[in-house]
Design a protein around this motif. Structure first.
Motif, short mmCIF file in Angstrom:
data_model
loop_
_atom_site.label_atom_id
_atom_site.label_comp_id
_atom_site.label_asym_id
_atom_site.label_seq_id
_atom_site.Cartn_x
_atom_site.Cartn_y
_atom_site.Cartn_z
N HIS A 104 0.82 -1.21 0.00
CA HIS A 104 0.00 0.00 0.00
C HIS A 104 0.86 1.26 0.00
O HIS A 104 0.44 2.31 0.49
CB HIS A 104 -0.99 -0.03 1.16
CG HIS A 104 -2.02 -1.10 0.97
ND1 HIS A 104 -1.73 -2.44 1.14
CD2 HIS A 104 -3.30 -1.03 0.55
CE1 HIS A 104 -2.80 -3.15 0.86
NE2 HIS A 104 -3.78 -2.33 0.49
N GLY A 105 2.05 1.11 -0.54
CA GLY A 105 2.87 2.30 -0.72
C GLY A 105 4.32 2.13 -0.30
O GLY A 105 4.63 1.58 0.75
N ARG A 127 -1.62 -2.37 4.32
CA ARG A 127 -2.91 -2.43 5.02
C ARG A 127 -3.41 -3.87 4.96
O ARG A 127 -3.33 -4.50 3.90
CB ARG A 127 -3.93 -1.54 4.31
CG ARG A 127 -3.54 -0.10 4.22
CD ARG A 127 -3.84 0.63 5.49
NE ARG A 127 -3.77 2.07 5.33
CZ ARG A 127 -4.25 2.93 6.21
NH1 ARG A 127 -4.81 2.51 7.32
NH2 ARG A 127 -4.17 4.22 6.00
N ASP A 128 -3.92 -4.37 6.09
CA ASP A 128 -4.45 -5.73 6.04
C ASP A 128 -5.94 -5.71 5.64
O ASP A 128 -6.48 -4.65 5.32
CB ASP A 128 -4.19 -6.46 7.38
CG ASP A 128 -4.92 -5.80 8.54
OD1 ASP A 128 -5.89 -5.04 8.29
OD2 ASP A 128 -4.51 -6.04 9.69
N GLN A 129 -6.60 -6.87 5.68
CA GLN A 129 -8.00 -6.95 5.22
C GLN A 129 -8.88 -5.97 5.98
O GLN A 129 -9.87 -5.47 5.44
CB GLN A 129 -8.60 -8.36 5.44
CG GLN A 129 -7.95 -9.47 4.67
CD GLN A 129 -6.92 -10.16 5.56
OE1 GLN A 129 -6.09 -9.49 6.20
NE2 GLN A 129 -6.94 -11.49 5.58
N ASP A 130 -8.55 -5.70 7.23
CA ASP A 130 -9.36 -4.76 8.02
C ASP A 130 -8.87 -3.33 7.90
O ASP A 130 -9.25 -2.47 8.68
CB ASP A 130 -9.36 -5.19 9.50
CG ASP A 130 -9.85 -6.61 9.65
OD1 ASP A 130 -10.80 -6.98 8.93
OD2 ASP A 130 -9.26 -7.38 10.44
N TRP A 131 -8.01 -3.13 6.92
CA TRP A 131 -7.45 -1.81 6.65
C TRP A 131 -6.60 -1.28 7.82
O TRP A 131 -6.41 -0.10 8.03
CB TRP A 131 -8.54 -0.79 6.26
CG TRP A 131 -8.02 0.31 5.37
CD1 TRP A 131 -7.93 1.64 5.69
CD2 TRP A 131 -7.50 0.19 4.04
NE1 TRP A 131 -7.37 2.35 4.64
CE2 TRP A 131 -7.11 1.47 3.62
CE3 TRP A 131 -7.31 -0.90 3.17
CZ2 TRP A 131 -6.55 1.73 2.36
CZ3 TRP A 131 -6.76 -0.65 1.92
CH2 TRP A 131 -6.39 0.65 1.52
N VAL A 132 -6.05 -2.20 8.59
CA VAL A 132 -5.14 -1.81 9.68
C VAL A 132 -3.75 -1.66 9.09
O VAL A 132 -3.30 -2.48 8.28
CB VAL A 132 -5.13 -2.89 10.80
CG1 VAL A 132 -4.09 -2.56 11.87
CG2 VAL A 132 -6.52 -3.00 11.41
N ARG A 133 -3.06 -0.59 9.47
CA ARG A 133 -1.75 -0.25 8.92
C ARG A 133 -0.64 -1.09 9.57
O ARG A 133 -0.63 -1.27 10.79
CB ARG A 133 -1.49 1.22 9.19
CG ARG A 133 -0.28 1.79 8.49
CD ARG A 133 0.07 3.15 9.05
NE ARG A 133 -0.92 4.18 8.80
CZ ARG A 133 -0.96 4.95 7.70
NH1 ARG A 133 -0.07 4.78 6.74
NH2 ARG A 133 -1.88 5.88 7.57
N HIS A 134 0.30 -1.56 8.72
CA HIS A 134 1.51 -2.23 9.22
C HIS A 134 2.70 -1.59 8.53
O HIS A 134 2.74 -1.55 7.30
CB HIS A 134 1.49 -3.72 8.89
CG HIS A 134 0.34 -4.43 9.53
ND1 HIS A 134 0.38 -4.85 10.84
CD2 HIS A 134 -0.89 -4.75 9.06
CE1 HIS A 134 -0.78 -5.41 11.15
NE2 HIS A 134 -1.58 -5.36 10.09
N THR A 164 2.94 3.72 17.80
CA THR A 164 1.86 3.26 16.92
C THR A 164 2.46 2.89 15.56
O THR A 164 3.65 3.05 15.32
CB THR A 164 0.79 4.36 16.71
OG1 THR A 164 1.34 5.36 15.83
CG2 THR A 164 0.36 5.00 18.02
N GLU A 165 1.60 2.48 14.64
CA GLU A 165 2.06 2.11 13.29
C GLU A 165 2.43 3.35 12.47
O GLU A 165 2.84 3.23 11.32
CB GLU A 165 1.01 1.27 12.58
CG GLU A 165 0.81 -0.12 13.19
CD GLU A 165 2.01 -1.07 12.98
OE1 GLU A 165 2.71 -0.94 11.97
OE2 GLU A 165 2.22 -1.94 13.86
#
Ligand code: FRU
Length: 486
Positions: A104-105, A127-134, A164-165
């Motif tokens: 995602h970038g 971003r994972d399936q739940d749109w959580v940033r890693h 945080t991420e």
């Protein structure tokens, strides 16, 4: 811009048929306000300068790039090279966000030279399936075909405890034989900070800890940190988010500035420094990055734009540019920023060069894209004004008040559309020396002004008609004035 659904923002360039992309490029080329001598994207959105480094006779400069439109989406690194910091050659997209950790970038990062090769370290945004940033930090090197080869898996795979991420933008440097990188961070309590890692080989990195500053609670995120030493002083540059405006300060949506102090005591991570100062008192400046030039000069380039602001050129499917490169120096402990001397090679015709006496008003020449140098300026009293890109309907005003020693940039009437109007249309700064020198670079949709040999700098985007070319000086003053077509 509701066509910019999440899906549309995270579409890769490779999804577009080459003919379709070609048409988009042609459309962008016909846009009003395209720059004449600034780095700008071929299509889409440019943001932070990245990977700025000198190697073997060549400067490499990359920028954050979303190819498909004037919005923040799937970010690539676009690559440019130069021999002189002025004329840039287009090397195309160099870093493609097509691996799992940067799916995602390929976010911001820096360049360094190791084993006679340009290397980079950047942030993989996923971003994972739940749109959580890693986020992870990835090392890579520039291949001879101009593309970056990633050294996967990421060198720093996770965010350390306490943050945080929002953990990104590694800036790599060497200090007394050890590699360090400094990363922009947000603590779990939602305050900004920077975190330092160290390494023996710039491939495998170990957490050192947080850099201790006098600003434990200054905004919610510090983006794009940069640390370097100049004349025995340690400077930390960063772009804090979430600072409230106070007086003349912090007037834009986000800020960029620096601490100046003693050199950082690595590895104790202690840093004795002065107050935070902004780098640019204009409207459009963010996320600057520096590098060391061939001859040891410290050079800075910034993004001449800001996040979350729309510009009239968005309609033509592109947004933003980089600032001109500036040389940083220290004078009696104060930072000075001047345009790099190589920029004089942009000068074409001399449109005007003469000692000038302004009794009331003078309109020496008309010009759209130019450099103007006012030196040996002596203003007898009251206010002195310089209007550029002026016509009946529009003008951008630079004003100096001899009484208050305040310098103001006013873009209220700079064009039919003024960006970020909700953040105000004037910016001011008190000067320490009376105004004696003013150097101005005006491109089709920008203005950069350097005051008193680099005591203060202001950058702004303006969107005038191309026919608004008046230059008007008013007040009571004498000066030497030179104007060059660029
Ligand atoms: C600053 C920034 C960086 C990030 C990049 C993403 O403008 O938000 O922190 O790496 O842009 O494009």
């Amino acid at each position: 811009m509701n066509q910019w659904t999440r899906e549309a923002r995270y579409r890769p360039l490779s999804d577009l048929a080459p003919e379709v992309y070609q048409l988009m490029k042609e459309e962008v080329r016909t846009s009003p306000w395209r720059f004449s001598f600034h780095v700008q994207p071929p299509t889409g959105l440019l943001n932070d300068p990245n990977g700025f480094v000198y190697h073997d006779g060549t400067y490499h400069l990359f920028y954050q790039w979303f190819p498909l439109g004037p919005v923040h989406g799937l970010k690539y690194w676009y690559h440019l090279t130069s021999k002189d910091l002025v004329h840039w050659f287009d090397e195309g997209a160099a870093l493609i966000p097509n691996d799992d950790p940067d799916s995602h970038g390929a976010y911001s990062g820096s360049g360094f030279v190791k084993d006679d090769k340009v290397h980079i370290m950047y942030t993989g945004n996923k971003r994972d399936q739940d749109w959580v940033r890693h986020t992870s930090q990835i090392v890579g090197h520039l291949r001879s075909d101009g593309r970056i080869e990633k050294h996967l898996p990421p060198a720093i795979a996770t965010v350390p405890d306490g943050y945080t991420e929002h953990f990104r933008d590694p800036k790599v440097f060497q200090h007394q034989g050890t590699w360090y990188c400094i990363i922009g961070a947000q603590r779990n309590d939602l305050t900004g900070a920077t975190v330092v890692y160290h390494s023996e080989d710039a491939e495998s990195w170990m957490l050192l800890g947080e850099l201790n500053t006098r600003y434990p609670d200054f905004g919610y995120m510090w983006e794009c940190p940069d640390y370097f030493e100049l004349d025995g002083h340690g400077l930390l540059l960063f772009s804090p988010q979430g600072i409230e405006p106070t007086g003349d300060h912090y007037q834009n949506i986000f800020q960029s500035g620096y601490f100046i102090g003693q050199t950082v005591d690595f590895p104790n991570l202690s840093y004795q420094h002065e107050d935070f100062l902004e780098l640019d008192f204009g409207f459009d400046f963010y996320a600057p990055q520096t590098t060391l030039a061939a001859d040891g000069r410290r050079i800075l380039v910034g993004w001449m734009g800001l996040p979350d602001i729309t510009y009239p050129s968005d309609r033509y499917k592109w947004a933003h540019a980089l600032t001109l490169p500036r040389e940083l120096t220290l004078e009696q402990g104060h930072l000075r920023q001047n345009p790099v001397r190589e920029l004089t090679s942009l000068r074409k015709d001399t449109l005007y060069e003469q000692h000038l006496v302004v009794e009331q008003q003078a309109s020496p020449v008309q010009a759209e894209v130019f450099e103007l140098v006012l030196s040996h300026l002596a203003i007898s009293s009251g206010q002195f004004e310089l209007k550029v890109r002026a016509s009946e309907q529009e003008e951008t005003i630079l004003r100096y008040d001899t009484q208050t020693k305040r310098f103001t940039m006013d873009r209220t009437r700079s064009g039919a559309e003024v960006p970020a109007i909700e953040y105000g249309t004037t910016r001011s700064i008190p000067l320490t020396e009376p105004l004696h020198t003013l150097r101005l670079f005006v491109d089709r949709s920008s203005i950069e002004v350097f005051l008193n040999d680099g005591e203060a700098v202001a950058s702004a985007r303006i969107f005038p008609k191309s026919t608004s070319q008046g230059i008007v000086l008013s007040g009571k003053a004498t000066a030497h004035l030179a104007i060059y077509a660029l």
